[in-house]
Design an enzyme around this catalytic site. Structure first.
Site, PDB file in Angstrom:
ATOM      1  CG  HIS A 140      -1.467  11.601 -25.928  1.00  0.00           C
ATOM      2  ND1 HIS A 140      -2.062  12.236 -24.870  1.00  0.00           N
ATOM      3  CD2 HIS A 140      -0.204  11.331 -25.529  1.00  0.00           C
ATOM      4  CE1 HIS A 140      -1.200  12.334 -23.867  1.00  0.00           C
ATOM      5  NE2 HIS A 140      -0.060  11.804 -24.251  1.00  0.00           N
TER       6      HIS A 140
ATOM      7  NE  ARG B 103       0.920  16.985 -13.016  1.00  0.00           N
ATOM      8  CZ  ARG B 103       1.531  16.145 -12.202  1.00  0.00           C
ATOM      9  NH1 ARG B 103       1.226  16.136 -10.922  1.00  0.00           N
ATOM     10  NH2 ARG B 103       2.451  15.310 -12.652  1.00  0.00           N
TER      11      ARG B 103
ATOM     12  CG  HIS C 107       5.923  11.255 -25.164  1.00  0.00           C
ATOM     13  ND1 HIS C 107       4.558  11.316 -25.367  1.00  0.00           N
ATOM     14  CD2 HIS C 107       6.205  12.193 -24.223  1.00  0.00           C
ATOM     15  CE1 HIS C 107       4.040  12.239 -24.567  1.00  0.00           C
ATOM     16  NE2 HIS C 107       5.024  12.786 -23.864  1.00  0.00           N
TER      17      HIS C 107
ATOM     18  CE  LYS D 208       5.621  17.342 -14.098  1.00  0.00           C
ATOM     19  NZ  LYS D 208       5.646  16.144 -14.905  1.00  0.00           N
TER      20      LYS D 208
ATOM     21  CG  HIS E 285       1.325  16.115 -24.013  1.00  0.00           C
ATOM     22  ND1 HIS E 285       2.152  17.219 -24.055  1.00  0.00           N
ATOM     23  CD2 HIS E 285       2.038  15.146 -23.381  1.00  0.00           C
ATOM     24  CE1 HIS E 285       3.295  16.921 -23.458  1.00  0.00           C
ATOM     25  NE2 HIS E 285       3.252  15.675 -23.045  1.00  0.00           N
TER      26      HIS E 285
ATOM     27  CG  ASN F 107      -1.472  17.300 -20.342  1.00  0.00           C
ATOM     28  OD1 ASN F 107      -0.510  16.571 -20.119  1.00  0.00           O
ATOM     29  ND2 ASN F 107      -2.513  17.362 -19.536  1.00  0.00           N
TER      30      ASN F 107
ATOM     31  CE  LYS G 259      -0.406  13.919 -14.594  1.00  0.00           C
ATOM     32  NZ  LYS G 259      -0.717  14.495 -15.917  1.00  0.00           N
TER      33      LYS G 259
ATOM     34  CD  GLU H  83       7.422  16.314 -22.559  1.00  0.00           C
ATOM     35  OE1 GLU H  83       6.871  17.309 -22.054  1.00  0.00           O
ATOM     36  OE2 GLU H  83       6.801  15.274 -22.868  1.00  0.00           O
TER      37      GLU H  83
ATOM     38  CD  GLU I 166      -3.614  16.827 -15.976  1.00  0.00           C
ATOM     39  OE1 GLU I 166      -2.544  16.232 -15.764  1.00  0.00           O
ATOM     40  OE2 GLU I 166      -4.264  16.739 -17.031  1.00  0.00           O
TER      41      GLU I 166
ATOM     42  NE  ARG J  85      -4.082  -2.017   1.843  1.00  0.00           N
ATOM     43  CZ  ARG J  85      -4.018  -3.100   2.618  1.00  0.00           C
ATOM     44  NH1 ARG J  85      -3.117  -3.181   3.573  1.00  0.00           N
ATOM     45  NH2 ARG J  85      -4.861  -4.087   2.434  1.00  0.00           N
TER      46      ARG J  85
HETATM   47  N1  GLY Z   1       3.709  15.056 -17.923  1.00  0.00           N
HETATM   48  C1  GLY Z   1       2.609  15.850 -17.521  1.00  0.00           C
HETATM   49  C2  GLY Z   1       2.413  15.921 -16.057  1.00  0.00           C
HETATM   50  O1  GLY Z   1       3.235  15.456 -15.301  1.00  0.00           O
HETATM   51  O2  GLY Z   1       1.414  16.432 -15.623  1.00  0.00           O
END
Ligand code: GLY
Length: 369
Positions: free
Chosen positions: A253, A242, A267, A228, A249, A246, A145, A187, A238, A123
């Site tokens: 995608h 946040r 990517h 970031k 993106h 993207n 993430k 990025e 998000e 956990r």
């Molecule tokens: N790569 C996008 C984020 O971490 O929100």
């Protein structure tokens, strides 16, 4: 060269991103103060293991830290259920307990997979990210993430689980093949485009010398991570801001899906193309002057990045199909396509009401171009 330390402020889960040269060799000393007993489990991939694992294990041993290591195959296909199951079971076999530390040593695939394994093991156990690619240093290792890909799509199974420490060793970027470095650069440029015009100016003047200059690389990584970290501190899960990360993106995608997540398009290459398209779309919607997309394209081109759809080898599906692929993006809310658009360089915002026909026409012209 000094060490840069960027804090990610998240209350009791706050942590530091340390950026500088020689951090792999210093990893034992960096990690030791966080340990409750001198034991860690390292997960890496074959490429990183070949280049750097001995040094990391020696650095841990130098501080008396017992370390076992699991080496997974390199590549995106590792980021699925099979290697995830193997990793969690291996961690249990290593008798990793809740007070122990897991080390994710590699690029985005390893960071995401190992972070997710750490999130669910007993956990939740703590983990350290040691990102070894430009992309993972400036993006995926920071912000918590984690996750894996499934047959239904990328990153659809995962968890928010913040690392306890991130060590970004600038020296390892020297050993990256040029294509991976440029993919990560997609990025980096994204941060300037979404929220810091001064950083974009700096990149225009300095980025071409970055691959061969550790000082420039360190500044670019630091500024990206600062941006970031600020965004993640304000909006960890998000709900709002946040989403700006993207930028590019939604297009990316769809293009990744259309090219089967293959070597045809990495990517970060898709992010660069997606940023150019997002600025073009913003201009067509009357949100920004033509100068903005022109500057974005000119800079990406000067860096040697992929910019246009024709830079992707092989055939692409038609505009209608690409638009439909965008509709499957996990950022879709109530069926509305969500784009990150811009009023200028450094002025991105979230738009959820973009007319599909404008996007389709843009794609059709880009495919023809
Ligand atoms: N790569 C996008 C984020 O971490 O929100």
């Amino acid at each position: 060269m000094t060490l840069d330390v960027v804090p990610v402020e998240l209350g009791s889960r706050s942590y530091e991103v340390r950026i500088g040269p020689g951090l792999i060799d210093a990893a034992g000393a960096q990690i030791l103060p966080l340990l409750r007993r001198r034991k860690v489990a390292v997960v890496t991939d074959e490429t990183v293991a070949r280049l750097h694992l001995d040094r990391l294990l020696a650095a841990l041993a130098a501080e008396g830290i017992e370390a076992s290591a699991l080496t997974l195959p390199a590549g995106e296909s590792t980021k699925g259920w099979a290697e995830f199951a193997r990793t969690t079971e291996w961690l249990l076999e290593q008798k990793i307990e809740r007070r122990d530390m897991v080390v994710a040593f590699g690029g985005g695939v390893i960071g995401d997979l190992v972070g997710f394994a750490a999130a669910v093991l007993r956990r939740g156990v703590r983990f350290v990210q040691i990102p070894t690619t430009l992309l993972s240093q400036v993006d995926s290792s920071v912000g918590g993430k984690t996750g894996i890909n499934t047959a239904q799509g990328k990153n659809l199974v995962g968890a928010f689980h913040q690392p306890t420490l991130v060590l970004a060793d600038i020296d390892v970027l020297g050993s990256l093949p040029g294509r991976d470095f440029l993919a990560g650069y997609g990025e980096v440029v994204k941060y300037g485009l979404l929220g810091d015009a001064t950083f974009f100016d700096w990149l225009e003047s300095n980025a071409s010398a970055m691959a061969g200059d550790a000082g420039l690389r360190q500044y670019a990584v630091r500024r990206s991570v600062e941006m970031k970290a600020g965004i993640v501190s304000r909006d960890e899960t998000e709900e709002g801001e946040r989403a700006l990360l993207n930028l590019g993106h939604t297009f990316c995608h769809a293009l990744e899906k259309a090219t089967g997540y293959s070597d045809r398009l990495l990517h970060g290459e898709g992010v660069a193309i997606g940023c150019a398209l997002a600025f073009e779309l913003s201009q067509r919607l009357g949100l920004c002057a033509q100068e903005a997309p022109s500057r974005v394209r000119a800079h990406l081109r000067a860096m040697g990045c992929k910019v246009d759809l024709k830079d992707i080898p092989g055939d692409l599906p038609d505009a209608e199909t690409l638009l439909a692929l965008m509709g499957q993006d996990k950022k879709v809310i109530d069926g509305q396509l969500r784009f990150i658009l811009a009023r200028g360089i450094g002025e991105a915002f979230v738009a959820s009401d973009v007319p599909g026909d404008v996007v389709k026409n843009l794609l059709a012209e880009a495919l023809a171009g």
